[in-house]
Scaffold this active site. Structure first.
Site, PDB file in Angstrom:
ATOM      1  CG  HIS A 305     -67.023 -15.001 -25.091  1.00 51.10           C
ATOM      2  ND1 HIS A 305     -67.856 -13.833 -25.630  1.00 51.10           N
ATOM      3  CD2 HIS A 305     -65.859 -14.511 -25.123  1.00 51.10           C
ATOM      4  CE1 HIS A 305     -67.045 -12.849 -25.849  1.00 51.10           C
ATOM      5  NE2 HIS A 305     -65.938 -13.116 -25.419  1.00 51.10           N
ATOM      6  CG  ASP A 362     -58.247 -15.075 -22.221  1.00 51.82           C
ATOM      7  OD1 ASP A 362     -57.456 -14.545 -22.760  1.00 51.82           O
ATOM      8  OD2 ASP A 362     -59.314 -14.428 -21.555  1.00 51.82           O
TER       9      ASP A 362
HETATM   10  N1  CMC Z   1     -66.597 -23.287 -16.505  1.00 48.08           N
HETATM   11  C1  CMC Z   1     -67.778 -23.987 -16.089  1.00 48.08           C
HETATM   12  N2  CMC Z   1     -69.049 -23.448 -16.098  1.00 48.08           N
HETATM   13  C2  CMC Z   1     -69.198 -22.411 -16.677  1.00 48.08           C
HETATM   14  C3  CMC Z   1     -68.173 -21.583 -17.261  1.00 48.08           C
HETATM   15  C4  CMC Z   1     -66.847 -22.130 -17.334  1.00 48.08           C
HETATM   16  N3  CMC Z   1     -65.740 -21.437 -17.762  1.00 48.08           N
HETATM   17  N4  CMC Z   1     -68.781 -20.400 -17.658  1.00 48.08           N
HETATM   18  C5  CMC Z   1     -69.812 -20.506 -17.762  1.00 48.08           C
HETATM   19  N5  CMC Z   1     -70.275 -21.673 -17.101  1.00 48.08           N
HETATM   20  C6  CMC Z   1     -71.704 -22.008 -16.636  1.00 48.08           C
HETATM   21  C7  CMC Z   1     -72.058 -21.075 -15.324  1.00 48.08           C
HETATM   22  O1  CMC Z   1     -71.770 -21.870 -14.278  1.00 48.08           O
HETATM   23  C8  CMC Z   1     -73.629 -21.151 -15.606  1.00 48.08           C
HETATM   24  O2  CMC Z   1     -74.010 -22.378 -15.476  1.00 48.08           O
HETATM   25  P1  CMC Z   1     -75.627 -22.524 -14.766  1.00 48.08           P
HETATM   26  O3  CMC Z   1     -76.474 -22.295 -15.749  1.00 48.08           O
HETATM   27  O4  CMC Z   1     -75.577 -23.841 -14.461  1.00 48.08           O
HETATM   28  O5  CMC Z   1     -75.616 -21.478 -13.594  1.00 48.08           O
HETATM   29  C9  CMC Z   1     -73.541 -21.112 -17.349  1.00 48.08           C
HETATM   30  O6  CMC Z   1     -72.508 -21.709 -17.733  1.00 48.08           O
HETATM   31  C10 CMC Z   1     -73.756 -19.846 -17.813  1.00 48.08           C
HETATM   32  O7  CMC Z   1     -72.696 -19.000 -17.101  1.00 48.08           O
HETATM   33  P2  CMC Z   1     -72.711 -17.281 -17.057  1.00 48.08           P
HETATM   34  O8  CMC Z   1     -71.600 -17.132 -15.888  1.00 48.08           O
HETATM   35  O9  CMC Z   1     -74.148 -17.017 -16.615  1.00 48.08           O
HETATM   36  O10 CMC Z   1     -72.227 -16.970 -18.385  1.00 48.08           O
HETATM   37  P3  CMC Z   1     -71.629 -15.404 -18.591  1.00 48.08           P
HETATM   38  O11 CMC Z   1     -72.029 -14.944 -20.039  1.00 48.08           O
HETATM   39  O12 CMC Z   1     -72.295 -14.326 -17.414  1.00 48.08           O
HETATM   40  O13 CMC Z   1     -70.027 -15.437 -18.296  1.00 48.08           O
HETATM   41  C11 CMC Z   1     -68.056 -15.643 -18.635  1.00 48.08           C
HETATM   42  C12 CMC Z   1     -69.305 -15.466 -19.299  1.00 48.08           C
HETATM   43  C13 CMC Z   1     -66.865 -15.710 -19.647  1.00 48.08           C
HETATM   44  C14 CMC Z   1     -67.829 -14.844 -17.511  1.00 48.08           C
HETATM   45  C15 CMC Z   1     -67.884 -17.028 -18.264  1.00 48.08           C
HETATM   46  O14 CMC Z   1     -67.980 -18.073 -19.240  1.00 48.08           O
HETATM   47  C16 CMC Z   1     -66.746 -17.510 -17.446  1.00 48.08           C
HETATM   48  O15 CMC Z   1     -66.434 -17.072 -16.278  1.00 48.08           O
HETATM   49  N6  CMC Z   1     -65.545 -18.178 -18.050  1.00 48.08           N
HETATM   50  C17 CMC Z   1     -64.250 -18.408 -17.355  1.00 48.08           C
HETATM   51  C18 CMC Z   1     -63.344 -17.024 -17.305  1.00 48.08           C
HETATM   52  C19 CMC Z   1     -63.097 -16.799 -19.126  1.00 48.08           C
HETATM   53  O16 CMC Z   1     -62.175 -17.442 -19.596  1.00 48.08           O
HETATM   54  N7  CMC Z   1     -62.898 -15.519 -19.376  1.00 48.08           N
HETATM   55  C20 CMC Z   1     -62.558 -14.990 -20.252  1.00 48.08           C
HETATM   56  C21 CMC Z   1     -63.370 -14.808 -21.505  1.00 48.08           C
HETATM   57  S1  CMC Z   1     -63.047 -14.307 -23.187  1.00 48.08           S
HETATM   58  C22 CMC Z   1     -61.817 -13.058 -22.919  1.00 48.08           C
HETATM   59  C23 CMC Z   1     -62.496 -11.712 -22.631  1.00 48.08           C
HETATM   60  O17 CMC Z   1     -62.758 -11.010 -23.914  1.00 48.08           O
HETATM   61  O18 CMC Z   1     -62.450 -11.305 -21.780  1.00 48.08           O
END
Ligand code: CMC
Length: 426
Positions: A305, A362
């Site tokens: 998140h 989720d």
């Molecule tokens: N699985 C594997 N790796 C992950 C995940 C995941 N679900 N989420 C983040 N990472 C890793 C990402 O690859 C990155 O690694 P590195 O530093 O090696 O490049 C690191 O963690 C930071 O991730 P980010 O994508 O920069 O984080 P963000 O804050 O931009 O993204 C997020 C947040 C929710 C989009 C992401 O965690 C994600 O894609 N999660 C899966 C989709 C999901 O469950 N979304 C629902 C969110 S909660 C409901 C809502 O309110 O929307």
């Protein structure tokens, strides 16, 4: 604490006011930055950018705290009902008995939708994703209620749009579902409370009597409360930015529904179940799946998140509810075990620990929706139904505070000074 921040640029010092929120959140007010210095800030994904001062929802990601108007999500989920929470979010206070009765009655009065909406519904193929159908139906309200397009609505006009949308949304959601099944739609029954009425419109059909199971209705009530608002997330920011151009409530919420649809936001609940089903069908071991996540071949959907870096309080409540509801309904869904195994493996793995990745709202919600009989492609639509009061409250706050149009800047990195050449000479 200093109430000024100093910025030194090109050897010159500038002072910017520090502002502090009611939960002691601190921000540097850079409203005059460009005027004073000629610089803008650069913050892709708005990771450090506060776009508004809001009195609706407080979220502390480090400590896993979520409050609506000062009330903890745990207390509201346990003691309140969705309509009361909607009132709280939209109008700022819990309703009195009279206010609640009037709100409920106003919603009942407007729960029918114009018969011509059925013609719009008929235009969609039955395989259309219900999120696309829902966003179109919500936007179509601008045609049936053109007064909602008034750029400077009075408080009464705003309230009218709010009530209509709250009232018609469950009907539109249920109709989008009926359309996907090729079944006749049901009309609302106002003597049923909000969740029971919705379930009736979803599941009743002409061939047999449908009696709403109170376990299902109560589970839905909790899920909707947990989704009701989440401050400046992707879809809510969309609603606010669309609303900032003086677009109507219906147009703004319709845009929010589309933003929610993406798999990184509300669309994740559908992705989680599809992922779990795939793991089950392929027979891959959870530890091997975790390895695929770590090599970035796949993402562990329902994990991570932007704001929560410790735990998501909604996920905690949902995980517990998942066990309770499945056992009350006598449902044994094997993917629940897979989900728990994945969670356990991830929480003990340095990849997830170092990146502060925990289950989000989720991760378990889809398992409950499925136990309630809601099909996978409707999961994100259910999220939208829950998020509606939050979108409304945020749109109303923006309009009441007369916030200016949202218009970010950019850092241009394209070509400089090219000379046009006719197409035949290129
Ligand atoms: N699985 C594997 N790796 C992950 C995940 C995941 N679900 N989420 C983040 N990472 C890793 C990402 O690859 C990155 O690694 P590195 O530093 O090696 O490049 C690191 O963690 C930071 O991730 P980010 O994508 O920069 O984080 P963000 O804050 O931009 O993204 C997020 C947040 C929710 C989009 C992401 O965690 C994600 O894609 N999660 C899966 C989709 C999901 O469950 N979304 C629902 C969110 S909660 C409901 C809502 O309110 O929307």
């Amino acid at each position: 604490m200093s109430n000024q921040a100093e910025l030194i640029l090109d050897g010159k010092s500038y002072q910017f006011p520090v502002i502090v929120g009611s939960e002691n959140e601190k921000a540097i007010d850079i409203g005059k930055l460009r005027d004073l210095t000629g610089y803008v800030t650069y913050d892709v994904g708005y990771k450090n950018t506060g776009v508004t001062k809001s009195a609706i929802t407080y979220l502390d990601g480090e400590n896993g705290i979520l409050k609506y108007r000062g009330y903890s999500i745990e207390e509201l989920a346990q003691k309140s009902n969705f309509l009361e929470v909607a009132y709280l979010l939209i109008y700022g206070e819990l309703p009195t008995v009279d206010q609640y009765r009037d709100f409920d009655a106003a919603i009942d009065k407007h729960s029918m939708i114009h018969e011509d909406v059925k013609k719009i519904l008929d235009g969609f193929p039955s395989f259309a994703h219900p999120m696309g159908v829902l966003s179109s139906l919500v936007c179509s309200l601008t045609a049936f209620y053109p007064e909602s397009l008034e750029p400077n609505p009075t408080p009464e006009q705003i309230d009218h749009s709010i009530i209509r949308l709250m009232a018609k949304m469950p009907t539109m959601v249920a109709w989008a579902y009926k359309k996907s099944k090729g079944r006749p739609v049901n009309y609302p029954i106002n003597s049923l409370e909000y969740c029971a009425n919705f379930l009736h419109m979803m599941f009743a059909n002409p061939t047999e009597k449908y009696i709403v199971d109170p376990v299902v209705s109560e589970a839905l009530n909790v899920l909707l409360i947990l989704h009701a608002d989440h401050e400046q997330n992707c879809s809510t920011s969309t609603v606010r930015i669309v609303g900032s151009s003086q677009a109507s409530l219906y147009g703004s919420v319709s845009a929010g529904i589309n933003a929610l649809w993406g798999p990184l936001h509300g669309g994740a609940n559908q992705e989680v179940i599809e992922m779990l089903d795939e793991i089950k069908a392929s027979g891959i071991k959870t530890k091997d799946y975790i390895e695929k996540v770590k090599t970035k071949e796949v993402r562990l959907m329902g994990f991570g998140h932007r704001v929560y870096k410790n735990f998501d309080p909604r996920a905690k409540i949902i995980k517990k509810a998942c066990d309770d509801i499945l056992s009350k309904l006598g449902v044994n869904d094997p993917v629940l075990e897979i989900a728990k195994e994945l969670e356990q493996a991830a929480l003990n793995d340095p990849y997830f620990v170092e990146r502060k990745l925990y289950p989000n709202v989720d991760f378990y919600s889809g398992i409950i929706y499925r136990a309630l009989g809601i099909p996978t492609n409707m999961f994100t639509v259910m999220f939208a139904l829950g998020r509606l009061p939050g979108w409304i409250a945020q749109w109303k706050e923006l309009r009441e505070n007369k916030e200016p149009i949202g218009r970010p800047r950019q850092i241009y990195v394209g070509n400089v000074s090219k000379t046009y050449v006719n197409i035949e000479n290129r």
